[in-house]
Scaffold this motif. Structure first.
Motif, mmCIF file in Angstrom:
data_model
loop_
_atom_site.group_PDB
_atom_site.id
_atom_site.type_symbol
_atom_site.label_atom_id
_atom_site.label_comp_id
_atom_site.label_asym_id
_atom_site.label_seq_id
_atom_site.Cartn_x
_atom_site.Cartn_y
_atom_site.Cartn_z
ATOM 1 N N PHE A 125 0.817 -1.205 0.000
ATOM 2 C CA PHE A 125 0.000 0.000 0.000
ATOM 3 C C PHE A 125 0.857 1.264 0.000
ATOM 4 N N ALA A 126 1.945 1.264 0.774
ATOM 5 C CA ALA A 126 2.776 2.467 0.888
ATOM 6 C C ALA A 126 3.437 2.846 -0.436
ATOM 7 N N PRO A 127 4.117 1.904 -1.137
ATOM 8 C CA PRO A 127 4.702 2.293 -2.426
ATOM 9 C C PRO A 127 3.655 2.678 -3.472
ATOM 10 N N ALA A 128 2.489 2.020 -3.427
ATOM 11 C CA ALA A 128 1.426 2.393 -4.362
ATOM 12 C C ALA A 128 0.940 3.807 -4.066
ATOM 13 N N ALA A 129 0.797 4.133 -2.791
ATOM 14 C CA ALA A 129 0.360 5.479 -2.411
ATOM 15 C C ALA A 129 1.350 6.526 -2.883
ATOM 16 N N ALA A 130 2.644 6.221 -2.787
ATOM 17 C CA ALA A 130 3.658 7.173 -3.235
ATOM 18 C C ALA A 130 3.576 7.403 -4.734
ATOM 19 N N ARG A 131 3.315 6.333 -5.494
ATOM 20 C CA ARG A 131 3.187 6.461 -6.947
ATOM 21 C C ARG A 131 1.968 7.281 -7.333
ATOM 22 N N LEU A 132 0.894 7.148 -6.561
ATOM 23 C CA LEU A 132 -0.368 7.786 -6.915
ATOM 24 C C LEU A 132 -0.584 9.127 -6.228
#
Length: 328
Positions: free
Chosen positions: A23-30
């Motif tokens: 979730f954390a890396p996806a949040a950073a990308r988005l």
């Protein structure tokens, strides 16, 4: 209908979480919060009545149902992106966000001005530029384009296009040359002090092309080793020794007389700059125009001027119409 629309809005977040591995890396990308991504996945599971992910404090993994749903979602999103790319190509209007990663100094001085001019010409284009000297993972980190200097390693699933050549020259301040004299041949480097590039305990030698694609590498004596080319340039301007630097970085110093090139009878070491992007059936218009702008403008920004000791070599200029290649 409202519930279905909310579900469709949550699907890209679910796919991004799986592709990013959390979730954390996806949040950073988005550009979202971690909790927003987690809540989107939870909403999907509630509406589907199925558990999609196994969760731990640090990682996520697809369940059997999650794998089936993910495969269909990814294909569907790919078709949507392809459709948008075809529409963009038809109306020739650039829009959306363009994420590009590039080396810090080269990006700041050569790449960013090109892309900023592109954004100025297309008001609906959003730029998200990342300046980093680490080797980013283009697919995992969600970049549209990555600029890399030097030889490339095989990387399945990526396309590559050469956009520029960089020329290296040995230079020094007039004050240093007045005190130590100018080297005339490679053997003279042993009598000089150099400012070398070093990182992680490894010092980069200076390369000089020879015949039949052979090259001579020299590592002159040195008391100063830095992992920043800008600091090396500044130390050379201050008279601390010889430096081996790309022409684009020392252009203004040469024009102002703060640095002078030496060993001008030797050909310069030349290496390529490439743009890489994910392999796709339909390249978004914003990415295609960025590639064309970089291939058109970077060669002038990186080409050696007469003060650098040689002119562009025949056939070494980046071909703005060159076809991209698969990096495999």
């Amino acid at each position: 209908m409202i519930e279905q629309g909310e579900m469709l809005a949550d699907i890209p977040l679910f796919v991004a979480a799986v592709e990013a591995g959390g979730f954390a890396p996806a949040a950073a990308r988005l550009n979202l919060s971690r909790s927003a991504v987690g809540k989107a996945v939870a909403r999907l599971e509630a509406r589907l009545g199925a558990k999609l992910l196994h969760r731990t404090t640090r990682t996520i993994a697809l369940t059997e149902d999650g794998q089936i749903f993910f495969d269909h979602c990814r294909r569907g999103l790919g078709e949507l992106q392809a459709g948008r790319a075809m529409l963009d190509a038809g109306r020739q209007e650039v829009s959306g966000r363009l994420r590009v990663s590039m080396p810090v100094l080269f990006g700041r001085q050569c790449v960013a001005p090109v892309l900023i001019r592109l954004a100025s010409a297309h008001p609906r284009l959003e730029l998200d530029l990342n300046f980093s000297d680490r080797l980013v993972d283009l697919l995992e980190d969600g970049f549209d384009l990555v600029l890399r200097n030097g030889p490339l390693q095989p990387w399945p699933g990526l396309m590559v296009r050469r956009v520029a050549h960089q020329h290296m020259r040995v230079c020094a301040a007039p004050s240093y040359l007045d005190a130590m004299g100018a080297p005339r041949v490679l053997a003279d480097l042993e009598r000089h002090q150099a400012i070398l590039y070093g990182r992680a305990g490894r010092v980069l030698g200076w390369r000089f092309p020879g015949e039949a694609r052979s090259a001579t590498e020299a590592t002159p004596p040195s008391r100063l080793r830095f992992d920043d080319l800008g600091v090396i340039r500044d130390a050379a301007v201050a008279g601390h020794g010889l430096a081996w630097l790309p022409c684009w970085l020392i252009r203004q110093e040469l024009l102002a007389g703060r640095l002078v090139t030496v060993l001008e009878d030797l050909p310069s070491h030349v290496f390529d700059t490439h743009a890489l992007w994910p392999q796709t059936a339909h390249l978004p218009l914003r990415v295609r125009l960025a590639l064309d702008a970089l291939a058109s403008e970077l060669p002038e920004a990186t080409s050696p001027v007469s003060l650098c000791g040689d002119a562009p070599e025949p056939g070494r200029r980046a071909d703005r119409g060159a076809a991209p290649e698969v990096l495999s």
